[in-house]
Design a protein around this motif. Structure first.
Motif, short mmCIF file in Angstrom:
data_model
loop_
_atom_site.label_atom_id
_atom_site.label_comp_id
_atom_site.label_asym_id
_atom_site.label_seq_id
_atom_site.Cartn_x
_atom_site.Cartn_y
_atom_site.Cartn_z
N LYS A 120 0.84 -1.21 0.00
CA LYS A 120 0.00 0.00 0.00
C LYS A 120 0.87 1.25 0.00
N ARG A 161 2.43 1.62 -3.42
CA ARG A 161 1.42 2.05 -4.38
C ARG A 161 1.18 3.55 -4.25
N ASN A 162 1.09 4.03 -3.02
CA ASN A 162 0.86 5.46 -2.80
C ASN A 162 2.05 6.28 -3.23
N ASP A 163 3.26 5.74 -3.09
CA ASP A 163 4.48 6.46 -3.49
C ASP A 163 4.57 6.58 -5.00
#
Length: 92
Positions: free
Chosen positions: A85, A88-90
């Motif tokens: 997660k 993915r956000n990075d």
């Protein structure tokens, strides 16, 4: 170079680039001690990695988690998913 060169058997792509871009690529390739072709292959491989690489990494993770004692596997999977997660956000 011989017509029988192994590179002649590889797929070829011809692209058109805006003025100056080939020179920019050449400068970066030179700084990386690579040919323009090799530099472009590195960039393309980063953008379009083989799908099997991800599968191999996931299999490695599953095998590592599988080696843990049963009572620790749930926490390990949770840590894996939490890390995914964050990654993915990075990249979003």
């Amino acid at each position: 170079m011989s017509d029988q060169s192994p590179s002649r058997l590889l797929d070829k792509i011809i692209i058109r680039v805006p003025d100056g871009m080939r020179d920019r690529i050449k400068r970066v390739a030179d700084s990386n001690n690579r040919s323009v072709n090799a530099e472009l292959l590195v960039l393309l491989d980063r953008t379009y990695p083989e799908e099997t690489k991800l599968d191999e990494h996931l299999q490695d993770i599953a095998e590592l988690v599988g080696k843990l004692p049963a009572e620790k596997r749930g926490d390990a999977w949770e840590a894996v998913f939490d890390r995914l997660k964050v990654l993915r956000n990075d990249t979003a």
